[in-house]
Each structure stands twice: as structure tokens, then as C-alpha cells.
Scaffold this motif. Structure first.
Motif, PDB file in Angstrom:
ATOM      1  N   ALA A  98      19.492 -18.696 -18.555  1.00 26.37           N
ATOM      2  CA  ALA A  98      18.785 -19.462 -19.584  1.00 26.37           C
ATOM      3  C   ALA A  98      19.025 -20.954 -19.429  1.00 26.37           C
ATOM      4  O   ALA A  98      20.152 -21.402 -19.249  1.00 26.37           O
ATOM      5  N   GLN A  99      17.950 -21.722 -19.503  1.00 27.94           N
ATOM      6  CA  GLN A  99      18.071 -23.171 -19.467  1.00 27.94           C
ATOM      7  C   GLN A  99      18.595 -23.680 -20.811  1.00 27.94           C
ATOM      8  O   GLN A  99      18.344 -23.071 -21.860  1.00 27.94           O
ATOM      9  N   ILE A 100      19.312 -24.788 -20.772  1.00 27.73           N
ATOM     10  CA  ILE A 100      19.798 -25.436 -21.983  1.00 27.73           C
ATOM     11  C   ILE A 100      18.906 -26.637 -22.262  1.00 27.73           C
ATOM     12  O   ILE A 100      18.760 -27.530 -21.417  1.00 27.73           O
ATOM     13  N   VAL A 101      18.305 -26.655 -23.450  1.00 28.10           N
ATOM     14  CA  VAL A 101      17.371 -27.710 -23.841  1.00 28.10           C
ATOM     15  C   VAL A 101      17.978 -28.512 -24.996  1.00 28.10           C
ATOM     16  O   VAL A 101      18.344 -27.940 -26.026  1.00 28.10           O
ATOM     17  N   ARG A 123      23.513 -29.479 -29.285  1.00 26.35           N
ATOM     18  CA  ARG A 123      24.758 -29.797 -28.577  1.00 26.35           C
ATOM     19  C   ARG A 123      24.712 -29.244 -27.146  1.00 26.35           C
ATOM     20  O   ARG A 123      25.446 -28.303 -26.812  1.00 26.35           O
ATOM     21  N   PRO A 124      23.873 -29.779 -26.286  1.00 25.85           N
ATOM     22  CA  PRO A 124      23.687 -29.186 -24.955  1.00 25.85           C
ATOM     23  C   PRO A 124      24.948 -29.124 -24.106  1.00 25.85           C
ATOM     24  O   PRO A 124      25.225 -28.087 -23.478  1.00 25.85           O
ATOM     25  N   GLY A 125      25.710 -30.199 -24.058  1.00 21.90           N
ATOM     26  CA  GLY A 125      26.919 -30.198 -23.239  1.00 21.90           C
ATOM     27  C   GLY A 125      27.951 -29.214 -23.750  1.00 21.90           C
ATOM     28  O   GLY A 125      28.514 -28.408 -22.990  1.00 21.90           O
ATOM     29  N   TRP A 126      28.212 -29.258 -25.031  1.00 24.20           N
ATOM     30  CA  TRP A 126      29.174 -28.364 -25.661  1.00 24.20           C
ATOM     31  C   TRP A 126      28.740 -26.910 -25.530  1.00 24.20           C
ATOM     32  O   TRP A 126      29.562 -26.030 -25.226  1.00 24.20           O
ATOM     33  N   MET A 127      27.443 -26.646 -25.727  1.00 25.64           N
ATOM     34  CA  MET A 127      26.952 -25.275 -25.648  1.00 25.64           C
ATOM     35  C   MET A 127      27.102 -24.720 -24.238  1.00 25.64           C
ATOM     36  O   MET A 127      27.478 -23.548 -24.050  1.00 25.64           O
ATOM     37  N   ARG A 128      26.846 -25.526 -23.231  1.00 32.69           N
ATOM     38  CA  ARG A 128      27.017 -25.059 -21.854  1.00 32.69           C
ATOM     39  C   ARG A 128      28.495 -24.685 -21.615  1.00 32.69           C
ATOM     40  O   ARG A 128      28.793 -23.683 -20.974  1.00 32.69           O
ATOM     41  N   GLU A 129      29.412 -25.491 -22.130  1.00 32.84           N
ATOM     42  CA  GLU A 129      30.837 -25.211 -21.986  1.00 32.84           C
ATOM     43  C   GLU A 129      31.199 -23.889 -22.692  1.00 32.84           C
ATOM     44  O   GLU A 129      31.959 -23.085 -22.164  1.00 32.84           O
ATOM     45  N   GLY A 187      14.580 -33.013 -11.049  1.00 36.54           N
ATOM     46  CA  GLY A 187      15.043 -31.655 -11.295  1.00 36.54           C
ATOM     47  C   GLY A 187      15.212 -31.301 -12.753  1.00 36.54           C
ATOM     48  O   GLY A 187      15.549 -30.152 -13.079  1.00 36.54           O
ATOM     49  N   LYS A 188      14.991 -32.260 -13.656  1.00 34.18           N
ATOM     50  CA  LYS A 188      15.097 -32.005 -15.094  1.00 34.18           C
ATOM     51  C   LYS A 188      13.716 -32.002 -15.733  1.00 34.18           C
ATOM     52  O   LYS A 188      12.722 -32.412 -15.122  1.00 34.18           O
ATOM     53  N   ARG A 189      13.668 -31.557 -16.997  1.00 32.91           N
ATOM     54  CA  ARG A 189      12.369 -31.433 -17.671  1.00 32.91           C
ATOM     55  C   ARG A 189      12.395 -32.083 -19.056  1.00 32.91           C
ATOM     56  O   ARG A 189      13.443 -32.449 -19.582  1.00 32.91           O
ATOM     57  N   GLN A 203      24.766 -34.967 -20.528  1.00 31.31           N
ATOM     58  CA  GLN A 203      25.526 -33.760 -20.848  1.00 31.31           C
ATOM     59  C   GLN A 203      25.045 -32.550 -20.050  1.00 31.31           C
ATOM     60  O   GLN A 203      25.426 -31.416 -20.322  1.00 31.31           O
ATOM     61  N   ASN A 204      24.191 -32.800 -19.079  1.00 34.19           N
ATOM     62  CA  ASN A 204      23.716 -31.769 -18.150  1.00 34.19           C
ATOM     63  C   ASN A 204      22.756 -30.776 -18.786  1.00 34.19           C
ATOM     64  O   ASN A 204      22.695 -29.606 -18.378  1.00 34.19           O
TER      65      ASN A 204
END
Length: 268
Positions: free
Chosen positions: A22-25, A256-262, A124-126, A48-49
Motif C-alpha cells: 500500500a502506498q502512503i499518501v 502523518r505519512p512519515g510516522w505511519m510508515r514507521e 517517482g512521487k505522485r 517524510q517519504n
């Protein structure tokens, strides 16, 4: 032995960070850490990637495509100026970086033009563009996207207006166009079969659903079997995000994209 252990450890970490497809938006950018729908928030989202940032657009009185969630500037700008009834110059007289918890945090922001945000998208990002108004924005949106020169896969159109999304897909056949849906006023969620049928009838590419939908693997499989993508919003609970990621959703929108990815990497 130490070299072998390090190799296994690195491989394990790589697998952990990529377990979920899943992509993080970033919802209105990294809106937990910066004022929503501002250049600071969008820059931070990508930093935050986040795989993508998400924003909302309106059309001003003088025909400019601007980024703002609400129909007026009252909540974020302190004055009840309706976006569609004022010029860009009038709207930019307000600072949208000093409201709520952002007071005294050092932010000073003006309402962004969509073209300014498009220029921030890394390779590479959207960018997910939610149309808050109606189909009247489509001609100028086409001009802005053409001038930005981004690859078709870098911009996604989303919106709640079914007819507007249908018109958007006709206007932008090469772009991904997804229909936003939430529960009705009685908090009833429409059956996924109905949503699929309507999406296919309008030749849309996918659905973007409120996290309250009963999204499990069977739900996702039905959407994917119809040739549609499935995104979900706005998810700030890592337990919910993990469950939806395991079910196979294509993307999760979060403040919270960065935090959620972590969190997802840790929980995987």
C-alpha cells in the motif's frame, strides 16, 4: 559469522519496510506536522517519504486553481472570504499558517496555486488532486497540468462529485480518476457492489473510501476483480492501517505519512 548475521539483519529490515504494498499518501501534505494544504506541508510530506501528497482545489473568481479544503477562508485565514467569489490577490492577503495549534509555531503561509505544488513533486512521487468545486474547474486544470509537464502517472484526480469525476475522466482519459465515497447522513455505507457498478459505468479507475467502510480482504478482492483500485482515508491509527494494508488496499491516506510508515514497518 558476523558478516552472515549482518546480511540476514539487513535483508530482514528491507523485507520489513516493504512488507506492505500500500502506498502512503500525505493527507493535505504532512498536516499533523505543518498547516494543511500549504507549501510547507507538501514539502514535508515528500520529505517524510510519502509516496504521494493529497490536496484540495477550488477555482477563484479570476480563474486561478488554488489549494484549499474549505469553500471559504474562515477556518484557516480568519476571514469568511468565499474562494470562488474572490481573486487570488484578495485571498493571498490572508495568512493561512497561523491558525489553531499553528499559532506561534513560526509558519507564515499564503494560499498556494496548484502549479506551485505540482512543481514540488519529486521524481517517482505522485499528487492526488481532490476537486472540491465542480466541472467548471476542468478547463483551467487542464491548462495547469499541461504547463506543469508531469508524467501522467504522477497526478491522480479524486472527488466526491460523481458527475464531476465522470467529466474529469472524459477530460483526462490518460489520468487515474478515483471516486471519493463516505457514509450517508444516516451513517450507512453503500454496498461495495453498487460502488463498483457506478465506477465502471463512469469508466473511473478506482474508489477512495472513508476508513469506516468494512474493508477486509474479501472487500478489496471484489474491487480489484472489477479492475479498480482501492484507496482509503483518513487513517491515523496504525492498527487500522495495518489491517487495511494486509487486506491489500492500494493506498492509505494519513495526516502523518512519515510516522505511519514507521509504525507499519515496526508492526510488520
Amino acid at each position: 559469522m558476523k558478516t552472515l548475521f549482518n546480511t540476514v539483519l539487513v535483508a530482514s529490515l528491507c523485507m520489513s519496510s516493504s512488507t506492505f504494498a500500500a502506498q502512503i499518501v500525505g493527507h493535505r501534505g504532512a498536516s499533523f506536522d505543518a498547516p494543511e494544504n500549504t507549501l510547507s506541508s507538501f514539502k514535508l510530506g515528500y520529505k517524510q517519504n510519502a509516496d504521494a501528497d493529497e490536496l484540495d482545489i477550488h477555482l477563484t473568481k479570476d480563474g486561478k486553481v488554488v489549494v484549499m479544503h474549505d469553500y471559504d477562508m474562515a477556518r484557516t485565514g480568519g476571514e469568511k472570504l468565499k474562494v470562488s467569489e474572490h481573486t487570488l490577490e484578495e485571498l493571498r492577503a490572508l495568512d493561512i499558517g497561523k491558525w489553531g495549534k499553528w499559532q506561534g509555531k513560526g509558519f507564515s503561509e499564503k494560499i498556494p496555486l496548484l502549479e506551485e505544488v505540482l512543481a514540488l513533486i519529486p521524481d517517482g512521487k505522485r499528487l492526488f488532486i481532490e476537486i472540491k468545486c465542480g466541472p467548471e474547474v476542468l478547463p483551467e486544470l487542464a491548462n495547469v497540468l499541461k504547463k506543469a509537464g508531469k508524467k501522467p502517472e504522477q497526478t491522480v484526480i479524486i472527488g466526491f462529485g460523481y458527475e464531476t469525476m465522470q467529466a474529469a475522466k472524459e477530460k483526462f482519459p490518460n489520468l487515474e480518476v478515483n471516486w471519493l465515497v463516505q457514509a450517508d447522513k444516516k451513517k450507512v455505507f453503500p454496498p461495495v457492489e453498487d460502488l463498483i457498478a457506478k465506477s465502471k459505468a463512469a469508466k473511473l479507475d478506482g474508489l477512495d473510501l472513508n476508513q469506516g467502510f468494512p474493508i477486509d480482504k474479501q472487500f478489496v478482492d471484489k474491487v480489484h476483480a472489477a479492475g479498480l483500485k482501492l484507496y482509503t482515508w483518513t487513517v491515523d491509527d496504525p492498527i487500522v492501517a495495518k489491517a487495511e494494508a494486509e487486506a491489500g488496499v492500494d493506498g492509505i491516506t494519513t495526516n502523518r505519512p512519515g510516522w505511519m510508515r514507521e509504525q507499519l514497518a515496526a508492526k510488520s
